[in-house]
Motif scaffolding. Structure first.
Motif, mmCIF file in Angstrom:
data_model
loop_
_atom_site.group_PDB
_atom_site.id
_atom_site.type_symbol
_atom_site.label_atom_id
_atom_site.label_comp_id
_atom_site.label_asym_id
_atom_site.label_seq_id
_atom_site.Cartn_x
_atom_site.Cartn_y
_atom_site.Cartn_z
ATOM 1 N N MET A 161 0.821 -1.240 0.101
ATOM 2 C CA MET A 161 0.101 0.012 -0.023
ATOM 3 C C MET A 161 0.705 1.274 -0.011
ATOM 4 N N ALA A 162 0.365 2.185 -0.383
ATOM 5 C CA ALA A 162 1.235 3.638 -0.654
ATOM 6 C C ALA A 162 1.413 4.078 0.662
ATOM 7 N N ASN A 163 2.683 4.513 1.003
ATOM 8 C CA ASN A 163 2.999 5.293 1.940
ATOM 9 C C ASN A 163 3.136 6.864 2.069
ATOM 10 N N HIS A 164 3.000 7.358 0.892
ATOM 11 C CA HIS A 164 3.197 8.778 0.724
ATOM 12 C C HIS A 164 1.784 9.221 0.103
ATOM 13 N N LYS A 165 1.496 10.554 0.605
ATOM 14 C CA LYS A 165 0.239 11.171 0.070
ATOM 15 C C LYS A 165 0.115 11.307 -1.356
ATOM 16 N N SER A 166 1.214 11.615 -1.925
ATOM 17 C CA SER A 166 1.173 11.613 -3.413
ATOM 18 C C SER A 166 1.039 10.250 -4.153
ATOM 19 N N ALA A 167 1.556 9.239 -3.513
ATOM 20 C CA ALA A 167 1.434 7.970 -3.972
ATOM 21 C C ALA A 167 -0.411 7.625 -3.864
ATOM 22 N N GLU A 168 -0.913 7.891 -2.952
ATOM 23 C CA GLU A 168 -2.235 7.645 -2.613
ATOM 24 C C GLU A 168 -2.995 8.449 -3.381
ATOM 25 N N LYS A 169 -2.635 9.855 -3.960
ATOM 26 C CA LYS A 169 -3.431 10.475 -5.009
ATOM 27 C C LYS A 169 -3.239 9.964 -6.199
ATOM 28 N N ARG A 170 -2.027 9.311 -6.464
ATOM 29 C CA ARG A 170 -1.751 8.676 -7.823
ATOM 30 C C ARG A 170 -2.853 7.337 -7.935
ATOM 31 N N ILE A 171 -2.800 6.764 -6.884
ATOM 32 C CA ILE A 171 -3.810 5.370 -6.679
ATOM 33 C C ILE A 171 -5.112 5.932 -7.242
ATOM 34 N N ARG A 172 -5.625 6.989 -6.642
ATOM 35 C CA ARG A 172 -7.071 7.668 -6.843
ATOM 36 C C ARG A 172 -7.229 7.868 -8.327
ATOM 37 N N GLN A 173 -6.103 8.695 -8.627
ATOM 38 C CA GLN A 173 -6.328 9.335 -10.080
ATOM 39 C C GLN A 173 -6.159 8.169 -11.101
ATOM 40 N N THR A 174 -5.505 7.211 -10.864
ATOM 41 C CA THR A 174 -5.398 5.928 -11.879
ATOM 42 C C THR A 174 -6.593 5.178 -11.917
ATOM 43 N N ALA A 175 -7.318 4.929 -10.786
ATOM 44 C CA ALA A 175 -8.583 4.274 -10.585
ATOM 45 C C ALA A 175 -9.733 5.061 -11.553
ATOM 46 N N THR A 176 -9.561 6.677 -11.236
ATOM 47 C CA THR A 176 -10.499 7.124 -11.864
ATOM 48 C C THR A 176 -10.252 7.070 -13.486
ATOM 49 N N ARG A 177 -9.105 7.505 -13.827
ATOM 50 C CA ARG A 177 -8.727 7.377 -15.444
ATOM 51 C C ARG A 177 -9.110 5.855 -15.849
ATOM 52 N N THR A 178 -8.948 4.921 -15.128
ATOM 53 C CA THR A 178 -9.155 3.318 -15.671
ATOM 54 C C THR A 178 -10.397 3.585 -15.979
ATOM 55 N N GLU A 179 -11.480 3.870 -15.035
ATOM 56 C CA GLU A 179 -12.885 3.837 -15.183
ATOM 57 C C GLU A 179 -13.307 4.554 -16.419
ATOM 58 N N VAL A 180 -12.769 5.741 -16.685
ATOM 59 C CA VAL A 180 -13.193 6.586 -17.655
ATOM 60 C C VAL A 180 -12.659 5.830 -19.090
ATOM 61 N N ASN A 181 -11.454 5.073 -18.986
ATOM 62 C CA ASN A 181 -10.824 4.679 -20.364
ATOM 63 C C ASN A 181 -11.759 3.377 -20.617
ATOM 64 N N ARG A 182 -12.037 2.782 -19.713
ATOM 65 C CA ARG A 182 -12.798 1.435 -20.027
ATOM 66 C C ARG A 182 -14.219 1.624 -20.754
ATOM 67 N N ALA A 183 -14.897 2.774 -19.940
ATOM 68 C CA ALA A 183 -15.947 3.268 -20.626
ATOM 69 C C ALA A 183 -15.915 3.640 -21.996
ATOM 70 N N ARG A 184 -15.128 4.342 -22.172
ATOM 71 C CA ARG A 184 -14.745 4.720 -23.776
ATOM 72 C C ARG A 184 -14.252 3.770 -24.644
ATOM 73 N N VAL A 185 -13.711 2.762 -24.174
ATOM 74 C CA VAL A 185 -13.268 1.483 -24.950
ATOM 75 C C VAL A 185 -14.485 0.681 -25.222
ATOM 76 N N SER A 186 -15.368 0.640 -24.435
ATOM 77 C CA SER A 186 -16.539 -0.109 -24.508
ATOM 78 C C SER A 186 -17.516 0.510 -25.313
ATOM 79 N N ARG A 187 -17.585 1.777 -25.272
ATOM 80 C CA ARG A 187 -18.377 2.628 -26.333
ATOM 81 C C ARG A 187 -17.981 2.582 -27.665
#
Length: 87
Positions: A1-27
């Motif tokens: 698990m992430a130990n730094h604030k910036s790493a935690e933020k990157r995890i959140r951003q990656t999850a959001t981007r993955t969701e958007v990109n999957r929806a886009r590819v599905s479309r």
């Protein structure tokens, strides 16, 4: 698990981007499927119309970075030639 604030933020951003990109590819896949079914039905007019609707979606996928430009060019070229082959 992430130990730094910036790493935690990157995890959140990656999850959001993955969701958007999957929806886009599905479309994009949905639009491609519409073209495929129109081609298989043998209706040239419907296939052409579906192709015109699919083109911007595919190009948007390129500009957003979910698909490679050459992949989209190849797909569009092959679909176009199959539509032209319909009599």
């Amino acid at each position: 698990m992430a130990n730094h604030k910036s790493a935690e933020k990157r995890i959140r951003q990656t999850a959001t981007r993955t969701e958007v990109n999957r929806a886009r590819v599905s479309r994009i896949r949905t639009f491609l499927k519409k073209v495929e079914t129109a081609i298989s039905s043998g209706n040239k007019a419907a296939a052409g119309e579906a192709f015109k609707e699919a083109q911007p979606e595919l190009m948007r996928g390129v500009s957003k970075g979910v698909l490679h430009a050459n992949t989209v060019s190849r797909k569009l070229s092959r679909l176009s030639s199959r539509i032209k082959a319909l009599a």
